[in-house]
Scaffold this motif. Structure first.
Motif, PDB file in Angstrom:
ATOM      1  N   TRP A 170       0.827  -1.208   0.000  1.00 60.93           N
ATOM      2  CA  TRP A 170       0.000   0.000   0.000  1.00 60.93           C
ATOM      3  C   TRP A 170       0.863   1.260   0.000  1.00 60.93           C
ATOM      4  O   TRP A 170       0.583   2.213  -0.733  1.00 60.93           O
ATOM      5  CB  TRP A 170      -0.910  -0.011   1.233  1.00 60.93           C
ATOM      6  CG  TRP A 170      -1.832   1.162   1.308  1.00 60.93           C
ATOM      7  CD1 TRP A 170      -3.045   1.292   0.717  1.00 60.93           C
ATOM      8  CD2 TRP A 170      -1.607   2.393   2.030  1.00 60.93           C
ATOM      9  NE1 TRP A 170      -3.604   2.516   1.014  1.00 60.93           N
ATOM     10  CE2 TRP A 170      -2.743   3.215   1.817  1.00 60.93           C
ATOM     11  CE3 TRP A 170      -0.579   2.867   2.825  1.00 60.93           C
ATOM     12  CZ2 TRP A 170      -2.860   4.482   2.384  1.00 60.93           C
ATOM     13  CZ3 TRP A 170      -0.691   4.139   3.381  1.00 60.93           C
ATOM     14  CH2 TRP A 170      -1.824   4.931   3.163  1.00 60.93           C
ATOM     15  N   SER A 173       2.221   1.853  -3.366  1.00 59.30           N
ATOM     16  CA  SER A 173       1.163   2.302  -4.281  1.00 59.30           C
ATOM     17  C   SER A 173       0.849   3.772  -4.069  1.00 59.30           C
ATOM     18  O   SER A 173       0.666   4.540  -5.034  1.00 59.30           O
ATOM     19  CB  SER A 173      -0.104   1.458  -4.078  1.00 59.30           C
ATOM     20  OG  SER A 173       0.121   0.107  -4.406  1.00 59.30           O
ATOM     21  N   TYR A 203      -2.695   1.358 -11.052  1.00 55.02           N
ATOM     22  CA  TYR A 203      -4.125   1.579 -10.830  1.00 55.02           C
ATOM     23  C   TYR A 203      -4.881   0.260 -10.821  1.00 55.02           C
ATOM     24  O   TYR A 203      -5.699  -0.004  -9.920  1.00 55.02           O
ATOM     25  CB  TYR A 203      -4.656   2.511 -11.922  1.00 55.02           C
ATOM     26  CG  TYR A 203      -6.142   2.761 -11.855  1.00 55.02           C
ATOM     27  CD1 TYR A 203      -6.797   2.955 -10.642  1.00 55.02           C
ATOM     28  CD2 TYR A 203      -6.901   2.825 -13.021  1.00 55.02           C
ATOM     29  CE1 TYR A 203      -8.154   3.202 -10.588  1.00 55.02           C
ATOM     30  CE2 TYR A 203      -8.266   3.076 -12.982  1.00 55.02           C
ATOM     31  CZ  TYR A 203      -8.881   3.251 -11.764  1.00 55.02           C
ATOM     32  OH  TYR A 203     -10.228   3.493 -11.711  1.00 55.02           O
ATOM     33  N   GLY A 206      -4.325  -1.581  -7.680  1.00 57.34           N
ATOM     34  CA  GLY A 206      -5.145  -1.062  -6.595  1.00 57.34           C
ATOM     35  C   GLY A 206      -6.581  -1.543  -6.678  1.00 57.34           C
ATOM     36  O   GLY A 206      -7.204  -1.860  -5.653  1.00 57.34           O
ATOM     37  N   ARG A 209      -6.636  -5.159  -5.492  1.00 58.80           N
ATOM     38  CA  ARG A 209      -6.490  -5.278  -4.044  1.00 58.80           C
ATOM     39  C   ARG A 209      -7.771  -4.830  -3.334  1.00 58.80           C
ATOM     40  O   ARG A 209      -8.154  -5.396  -2.306  1.00 58.80           O
ATOM     41  CB  ARG A 209      -5.302  -4.426  -3.576  1.00 58.80           C
ATOM     42  CG  ARG A 209      -3.965  -4.893  -4.086  1.00 58.80           C
ATOM     43  CD  ARG A 209      -3.559  -6.247  -3.515  1.00 58.80           C
ATOM     44  NE  ARG A 209      -3.249  -6.132  -2.103  1.00 58.80           N
ATOM     45  CZ  ARG A 209      -3.745  -6.908  -1.141  1.00 58.80           C
ATOM     46  NH1 ARG A 209      -4.640  -7.855  -1.441  1.00 58.80           N
ATOM     47  NH2 ARG A 209      -3.402  -6.741   0.110  1.00 58.80           N
ATOM     48  N   TRP A 218      -7.270   0.313   0.369  1.00 59.55           N
ATOM     49  CA  TRP A 218      -7.099   0.145  -1.066  1.00 59.55           C
ATOM     50  C   TRP A 218      -8.095   0.961  -1.861  1.00 59.55           C
ATOM     51  O   TRP A 218      -7.871   1.240  -3.039  1.00 59.55           O
ATOM     52  CB  TRP A 218      -7.142  -1.332  -1.433  1.00 59.55           C
ATOM     53  CG  TRP A 218      -5.874  -1.996  -0.981  1.00 59.55           C
ATOM     54  CD1 TRP A 218      -5.698  -2.785   0.112  1.00 59.55           C
ATOM     55  CD2 TRP A 218      -4.596  -1.847  -1.593  1.00 59.55           C
ATOM     56  NE1 TRP A 218      -4.375  -3.145   0.218  1.00 59.55           N
ATOM     57  CE2 TRP A 218      -3.680  -2.591  -0.816  1.00 59.55           C
ATOM     58  CE3 TRP A 218      -4.131  -1.173  -2.707  1.00 59.55           C
ATOM     59  CZ2 TRP A 218      -2.338  -2.668  -1.137  1.00 59.55           C
ATOM     60  CZ3 TRP A 218      -2.787  -1.252  -3.032  1.00 59.55           C
ATOM     61  CH2 TRP A 218      -1.896  -1.999  -2.245  1.00 59.55           C
ATOM     62  N   ALA A 221      -6.024   4.113  -2.225  1.00 60.40           N
ATOM     63  CA  ALA A 221      -4.872   3.871  -3.095  1.00 60.40           C
ATOM     64  C   ALA A 221      -5.307   3.799  -4.552  1.00 60.40           C
ATOM     65  O   ALA A 221      -4.631   4.332  -5.449  1.00 60.40           O
ATOM     66  CB  ALA A 221      -4.154   2.589  -2.683  1.00 60.40           C
ATOM     67  N   ALA A 222      -6.432   3.154  -4.808  1.00 56.57           N
ATOM     68  CA  ALA A 222      -6.935   3.061  -6.177  1.00 56.57           C
ATOM     69  C   ALA A 222      -7.363   4.428  -6.693  1.00 56.57           C
ATOM     70  O   ALA A 222      -7.040   4.819  -7.820  1.00 56.57           O
ATOM     71  CB  ALA A 222      -8.101   2.072  -6.241  1.00 56.57           C
ATOM     72  N   ASN A 225      -4.414   6.632  -7.642  1.00 57.50           N
ATOM     73  CA  ASN A 225      -3.734   6.260  -8.878  1.00 57.50           C
ATOM     74  C   ASN A 225      -4.639   6.355 -10.098  1.00 57.50           C
ATOM     75  O   ASN A 225      -4.155   6.260 -11.231  1.00 57.50           O
ATOM     76  CB  ASN A 225      -3.159   4.848  -8.767  1.00 57.50           C
ATOM     77  CG  ASN A 225      -1.856   4.813  -7.991  1.00 57.50           C
ATOM     78  OD1 ASN A 225      -0.821   5.250  -8.476  1.00 57.50           O
ATOM     79  ND2 ASN A 225      -1.921   4.321  -6.760  1.00 57.50           N
TER      80      ASN A 225
END
Length: 684
Positions: A170, A173, A203, A206, A209, A218, A221-222, A225
């Motif tokens: 994470w 990312s 991406y 993410g 995940r 996540w 994080a997604a 990105n």
């Protein structure tokens, strides 16, 4: 919760502008998010500082439902680390990999350990410092997702082998979402497709995940990105499977918005909501309309609101042609009302209308006329970059602008004086002469001296020379607020405030050791583009600036396209974008340093010496020591600055020959055995 953070950051605990959200229910969480974003404007808080990446790690723990571990508190400054150094990441040897592996084995379990508590800062063993040093930016986005690549250095290969750990995965990312510069992002159209595909890979990772965990970690994080993929037609479209996951994330964010609106969100849910709203602002996606966007951004913590306002302002200025763009639907007044001012004032002198002053830099670069420029900056303190822009005005426009600075006497004096000096340097003596009474008025402590010289004997050219060369040192030049760009938001400097005890004397000119003229980088046709590019690159709140963040970790030398600071949207130029209408290109081309103020004053001194010693009778009455001393000053100034030529010869050589031909027996001649031509080594 976050007890140490609140104590360490009193300015965040007592912020001054934004209304409390849900009666202060999320005060601690807001403080953590502000602490994380304040340094570089990114969710990844690591960089060149011993605070490390503690803010980001605490956000991970919060989103994971873990208690605060105290990784955001103060610590003594100590750059020494006992078993790891960032330089190891750029070496291909086994010992480096072993030491980094040991560092990860010791520290990764702490990230997810509910019992871990870092009560006493030791610097050399704190996980937030160690991980910040170890996780130097890799050679490409998502490098840890290809651990078997033969292109990876041994040490980074070791880091990639540990990326099965959720916390490390994470953190990498989030770092990837914060790793590319605004310049790289805005110039994405010129980049090869491969980096875009790798961004897309992060991406998609993410999304996968999030699908596996369904957790808030996540989700953010997604979203962070998401802004990297699909730009400028890059072949990075999502598969139907991943589009479905992205739709689930958008629905989840909508649910978080409802919870925050009803004050039913937990601290973790509020943090995820705030991060998602700010991060997806980069691509203006996920909002049903302007009202929803502004309402969501008003609920962000103070520093994040400032960052949002800064990004909106940059985007508003960046788009000049597409007025149907969603960025243009948000008015500048709405952007101003969103800004709190905490991040702008934290490291700079607090000034009134700080955000408007900064925003006016970009807006000034898009104006079409001098009057527009004047109206835009009326009543607002000038930002340092706006001062740099004023160098591009003609002398008469500069004087007109100076007269418009009611309420800012130091601005009026500085700008008016520069305009006067420019007219003198260009040889427009009659225009400069008309300004003398007004010049004396704005310099009340030197008014008597100015008028005494002006009403005295001598040619008009020599009287103007005496006045121009006698102004206080800080005003004796034509650069306006010029500062070497550091990438930070800039300075609000009250330029022109001079000590009234500064003597009014030609010694001010004689003692100058750097050119008073405009350097070449100001007189080039690309200066307007550079100013806009620098304004778009600026980090919202960092005292170091983005280049320092990269340079001090040796990133820019290894991977020059990967400095660690945030991105905005692409910007475009058009013929109607301003600047071209009032930049005085022809005048700027005449302003030295070869043919500017330094050359004009030196030539006038030489011509005066020739006139006053043109025959034996005149020499008999001349003050030889004083005249020889002035020639010596002209010669020695050519050692430090480009003074140009006179009748095809270097100015210093002309003065040297005159000094030794007519005043060879003086101390000044004996102390001056050489003449100088300053070129590449000059101070500009």
């Amino acid at each position: 919760m976050f007890r140490n953070l609140i104590l360490a950051l009193p300015f965040l605990a007592a912020t001054h502008a934004s209304a409390e959200i849900c009666n202060g229910a999320y005060t601690d969480t807001a403080a953590l998010l502000d602490h994380t974003y304040q340094q570089y404007g990114t969710l990844y808080s690591g960089g060149f500082n011993n605070r490390g990446v503690g803010g980001t790690l605490e956000v991970y723990r919060l989103l994971s439902g873990l208690p605060d571990a105290g990784m955001t508190g103060e610590r003594p400054w100590n750059s020494g680390l006992d078993y790891v150094d960032p330089g190891y990441l750029r070496r291909h040897d086994t010992s480096a990999a072993d030491r980094i592996g040991l560092a990860l084995i010791r520290n990764l379990p702490r990230i997810s350990d509910p019992q871990f508590q870092r009560d006493t800062a030791t610097t050399t063993t704190d996980p937030e410092v160690i991980l910040n040093q170890v996780l130097s930016v890799g050679p490409w986005p998502g490098w840890w997702l290809t651990p078997n690549s033969r292109s990876l250095p041994e040490a980074q290969h070791t880091v990639a082998q540990f990326a099965y750990d959720d916390g490390l995965d994470w953190l990498l990312s989030v770092q990837a979402a914060s790793a590319y510069s605004e310049a790289s992002w805005q110039l994405a159209r010129y980049r090869e497709p491969a980096p875009m595909k790798r961004n897309h890979m992060v991406y998609v990772h993410g999304l996968d995940r999030f699908a596996e965990t369904g957790g808030l970690t996540w989700l953010v994080a997604a979203v962070a990105n998401d802004s990297r993929s699909g730009y400028w037609g890059s072949p990075t479209k999502l598969s139907p499977h991943h589009r479905a996951i992205a739709d689930r994330i958008r629905q989840r964010i909508d649910g978080l918005s409802d919870l925050v609106e009803d004050c039913r969100a937990s601290d973790a849910q509020y943090a995820a909501f705030a991060i998602a709203q700010l991060e997806r602002l980069r691509v203006f996606s996920g909002y049903s309309g302007k009202a929803e966007l502004l309402a969501s951004l008003q609920k962000l913590p103070n520093v994040m609101r400032d960052i949002a306002a800064i990004r909106l302002a940059k985007s508003h200025v960046a788009y000049t042609d597409d007025y149907s763009s969603p960025w243009k639907r948000i008015s500048l007044s709405e952007i101003e009302s969103l800004a709190v001012g905490t991040s702008l004032e934290q490291y700079y002198n607090p000034v009134e209308n700080a955000f408007q002053s900064w925003m006016n830099v970009g807006r000034s670069l898009r104006t079409h006329s001098l009057q527009e420029l004047i109206d835009l900056n009326t009543g607002v303190i000038l930002h340092s970059s706006t001062r740099i822009l004023l160098n591009l005005l003609s002398a008469q426009d500069l004087i007109t602008f100076a007269r418009s600075r009611d309420g800012f006497p130091s601005d009026e004096r500085m700008l008016f004086t520069r305009g006067f000096l420019r007219l003198y340097a260009l040889g427009r003596d009659n225009e400069a002469a008309v300004l003398i009474p007004e010049l004396a008025k704005i310099w009340p402590q030197h008014a008597d001296d100015i008028m005494e010289i002006w009403q005295g004997s001598g040619s008009q050219a020599w009287r103007l020379t005496q006045i121009a060369g006698s102004l206080p040192m800080a005003e004796l030049g034509m650069e306006i607020g010029l500062a070497r760009w550091s990438g930070s938001m800039g300075w609000y400097v009250q330029s022109g405030a001079q000590d009234s005890t500064t003597p009014f004397s030609m010694q001010n000119w004689a003692q100058r050791r750097e050119t008073p003229d405009l350097p070449r980088n100001i007189r080039s046709a690309a200066v307007a583009e550079r100013l806009l590019d620098n304004w778009l690159k600026a980090v919202p709140a960092s005292p170091y600036g983005p280049q320092d963040r990269a340079k001090n970790r040796n990133i820019e030398f290894t991977y020059p396209h990967d400095p660690v600071f945030p991105q905005t949207v692409d910007w475009t130029y058009s013929d109607s974008g301003g600047l071209v209408d009032y930049i005085a290109w022809e005048e700027l081309a005449q302003l030295g340093p070869e043919t500017g103020l330094a050359n004009r004053i030196g030539r006038e001194i030489i011509q005066r010496v020739r006139r006053e010693t043109s025959n034996p009778i005149k020499r008999l009455w001349a003050d030889e020591d004083a005249l020889a001393g002035q020639l010596r000053d002209v010669i020695f100034q050519a050692r430090y600055m480009e003074t140009g030529k006179m009748n095809g010869e270097p100015l210093g050589q002309v003065a040297f020959r005159l000094l030794h031909n007519r005043f060879g027996d003086t101390d000044a001649a004996r102390q001056t055995p050489y003449w100088f031509v300053c070129q590449d080594r000059c101070v500009r």
